[in-house]
Scaffold this motif. Structure first.
Motif, PDB file in Angstrom:
ATOM      1  N   ILE A  56      20.761  -6.276  12.463  1.00 57.08           N
ATOM      2  CA  ILE A  56      20.132  -7.331  11.666  1.00 57.08           C
ATOM      3  C   ILE A  56      18.895  -7.871  12.372  1.00 57.08           C
ATOM      4  O   ILE A  56      17.834  -8.050  11.757  1.00 57.08           O
ATOM      5  N   ASP A  57      19.013  -8.116  13.677  1.00 58.09           N
ATOM      6  CA  ASP A  57      17.875  -8.642  14.437  1.00 58.09           C
ATOM      7  C   ASP A  57      16.705  -7.667  14.416  1.00 58.09           C
ATOM      8  O   ASP A  57      15.539  -8.064  14.246  1.00 58.09           O
ATOM      9  N   SER A  58      16.995  -6.374  14.601  1.00 59.13           N
ATOM     10  CA  SER A  58      15.930  -5.371  14.639  1.00 59.13           C
ATOM     11  C   SER A  58      15.269  -5.202  13.274  1.00 59.13           C
ATOM     12  O   SER A  58      14.047  -5.035  13.178  1.00 59.13           O
ATOM     13  N   LEU A  59      16.056  -5.248  12.199  1.00 60.01           N
ATOM     14  CA  LEU A  59      15.489  -5.161  10.857  1.00 60.01           C
ATOM     15  C   LEU A  59      14.631  -6.384  10.550  1.00 60.01           C
ATOM     16  O   LEU A  59      13.574  -6.268   9.907  1.00 60.01           O
ATOM     17  N   THR A  60      15.064  -7.539  11.021  1.00 61.19           N
ATOM     18  CA  THR A  60      14.272  -8.757  10.819  1.00 61.19           C
ATOM     19  C   THR A  60      12.939  -8.658  11.548  1.00 61.19           C
ATOM     20  O   THR A  60      11.887  -9.017  10.998  1.00 61.19           O
ATOM     21  N   THR A  61      12.970  -8.159  12.772  1.00 60.36           N
ATOM     22  CA  THR A  61      11.734  -7.975  13.533  1.00 60.36           C
ATOM     23  C   THR A  61      10.824  -6.960  12.861  1.00 60.36           C
ATOM     24  O   THR A  61       9.606  -7.158  12.770  1.00 60.36           O
ATOM     25  N   LEU A  62      11.397  -5.860  12.369  1.00 60.57           N
ATOM     26  CA  LEU A  62      10.627  -4.850  11.656  1.00 60.57           C
ATOM     27  C   LEU A  62       9.951  -5.454  10.428  1.00 60.57           C
ATOM     28  O   LEU A  62       8.762  -5.223  10.174  1.00 60.57           O
ATOM     29  N   GLN A  63      10.695  -6.237   9.668  1.00 62.07           N
ATOM     30  CA  GLN A  63      10.145  -6.859   8.467  1.00 62.07           C
ATOM     31  C   GLN A  63       8.992  -7.796   8.813  1.00 62.07           C
ATOM     32  O   GLN A  63       7.976  -7.835   8.109  1.00 62.07           O
ATOM     33  N   ASP A  64       9.137  -8.535   9.907  1.00 64.00           N
ATOM     34  CA  ASP A  64       8.108  -9.502  10.287  1.00 64.00           C
ATOM     35  C   ASP A  64       6.825  -8.825  10.729  1.00 64.00           C
ATOM     36  O   ASP A  64       5.725  -9.334  10.483  1.00 64.00           O
ATOM     37  N   ARG A  65       6.957  -7.670  11.382  1.00 64.41           N
ATOM     38  CA  ARG A  65       5.781  -6.997  11.954  1.00 64.41           C
ATOM     39  C   ARG A  65       5.216  -5.888  11.070  1.00 64.41           C
ATOM     40  O   ARG A  65       4.135  -5.374  11.337  1.00 64.41           O
ATOM     41  N   PHE A  66       5.927  -5.533  10.020  1.00 64.87           N
ATOM     42  CA  PHE A  66       5.546  -4.340   9.268  1.00 64.87           C
ATOM     43  C   PHE A  66       4.249  -4.542   8.491  1.00 64.87           C
ATOM     44  O   PHE A  66       4.031  -5.591   7.871  1.00 64.87           O
ATOM     45  N   ASP A  67       3.408  -3.528   8.525  1.00 68.73           N
ATOM     46  CA  ASP A  67       2.139  -3.538   7.806  1.00 68.73           C
ATOM     47  C   ASP A  67       2.292  -2.718   6.529  1.00 68.73           C
ATOM     48  O   ASP A  67       2.433  -1.493   6.599  1.00 68.73           O
ATOM     49  N   PRO A  68       2.261  -3.349   5.355  1.00 65.91           N
ATOM     50  CA  PRO A  68       2.422  -2.596   4.097  1.00 65.91           C
ATOM     51  C   PRO A  68       1.369  -1.508   3.931  1.00 65.91           C
ATOM     52  O   PRO A  68       1.623  -0.487   3.290  1.00 65.91           O
ATOM     53  N   GLY A  69       0.188  -1.713   4.529  1.00 61.67           N
ATOM     54  CA  GLY A  69      -0.858  -0.697   4.432  1.00 61.67           C
ATOM     55  C   GLY A  69      -0.462   0.607   5.074  1.00 61.67           C
ATOM     56  O   GLY A  69      -0.875   1.691   4.628  1.00 61.67           O
ATOM     57  N   THR A  70       0.353   0.532   6.119  1.00 56.33           N
ATOM     58  CA  THR A  70       0.836   1.746   6.778  1.00 56.33           C
ATOM     59  C   THR A  70       1.738   2.542   5.846  1.00 56.33           C
ATOM     60  O   THR A  70       1.627   3.775   5.749  1.00 56.33           O
ATOM     61  N   LEU A  71       2.630   1.846   5.153  1.00 53.19           N
ATOM     62  CA  LEU A  71       3.507   2.530   4.200  1.00 53.19           C
ATOM     63  C   LEU A  71       2.691   3.123   3.059  1.00 53.19           C
ATOM     64  O   LEU A  71       2.947   4.257   2.628  1.00 53.19           O
TER      65      LEU A  71
END
Length: 277
Positions: free
Chosen positions: A112-127
């Motif tokens: 849960i912690d790692s997914l939360t961190t991923l969500q906070d840092r994720f750049d939609p432009g990369t996807l």
């Protein structure tokens, strides 16, 4: 008199009390973590019943900051922090495994912690960039060795579910054979926790020589990431004990997002959704 002395209460806020530890550590915390510390000290009972999003909102910080604060206090994550706060006992030399907690909670909280961190840092432009490459690809190959091979096969199945052909390879020999049919306009999705596996690096280097585009699902800053056209970052904190398990969850989440967005762009998601399994 002696009987009264033997039944006298223990001194409050002993060194093993988490609140005392927070007070002691407060000056050395970052400004954002200090905000969390101050809020916890004001609301020690309320924090026990709130999820990470609510705590972050109340403290005026991001969700990853709450998790970092918990780890600064020697806890694995928010659940561990709440448990220790309730127990009032977080001696530095107390092994987390000795603390009574529901089976599997550490793994779940780390995920849960790692997914939360991923969500906070994720750049939609990369996807979006990864989706564009896959959407225009003539051929989609997935490379992953070891446990990453399981993720590659899962992603192949997800692509198939939406009517999108894909090929998963988890054997270095089969990967080398696949190079015979790859050509410019194709896409390889390379999956690795560390991004430092020599066999995978060699394969990706040869792929690039063919003019094939590469999407890496791996740790940012890794050798594999340096070879890729697009990196879907799946970094796992070095302090996490079950890094392989958490990394696999991050890989699956990122690739699920990629598959669904490609399917939506191709207009095939609605036609293939909710298939029986």
């Amino acid at each position: 008199m002696s009987a009264q002395q033997t039944t006298s209460p223990a001194t409050p806020d002993s060194p093993t009390d988490l609140r005392e530890r927070i007070r002691t550590a407060r000056p050395s915390l970052s400004p954002a973590e200090r905000q969390v510390a101050d809020w916890v000290l004001r609301q020690p009972g309320t924090v026990l019943s709130l999820p990470v999003a609510a705590i972050a909102r109340e403290a005026g910080v991001s969700q990853p900051t709450v998790i970092r604060f918990c780890r600064s206090m020697g806890c694995h994550g928010l659940s561990d922090f709440k448990l220790r706060l309730a127990q009032g006992n977080v001696a530095r030399d107390t092994a987390p495994a000795r603390i009574a907690s529901p089976s599997g909670m550490r793994v779940l909280q780390n995920a849960i912690d790692s997914l939360t961190t991923l969500q906070d840092r994720f750049d939609p432009g990369t996807l979006d960039a990864a989706v564009a490459l896959v959407d225009n690809a003539h051929r989609i190959d997935l490379y992953g060795f070891g446990s990453s091979g399981v993720v590659a096969l899962d992603t192949q199945t997800k692509f198939f579910r939406y009517g999108i052909p894909a090929n998963a390879y988890s054997d270095p020999y089969l990967v080398s054979m696949s190079l015979n049919v790859l050509q410019a306009g194709d896409v390889v999705i390379a999956i690795s926790k560390s991004g430092a596996l020599p066999e995978l690096q060699t394969a990706v280097e040869r792929v690039r020589e063919l003019g094939v585009r590469v999407i890496a699902v791996t740790a940012p800053g890794s050798p594999l990431a340096a070879l890729a056209d697009v990196v879907l970052p799946a970094g796992v904190d070095d302090t996490v004990a079950d890094r392989s398990m958490v990394a696999r969850i991050l890989h699956l989440a990122l690739l699920d997002a990629l598959v669904l967005e490609v399917a939506l762009r191709k207009g095939s998601a609605l036609h293939h959704a909710d298939q029986p399994e």
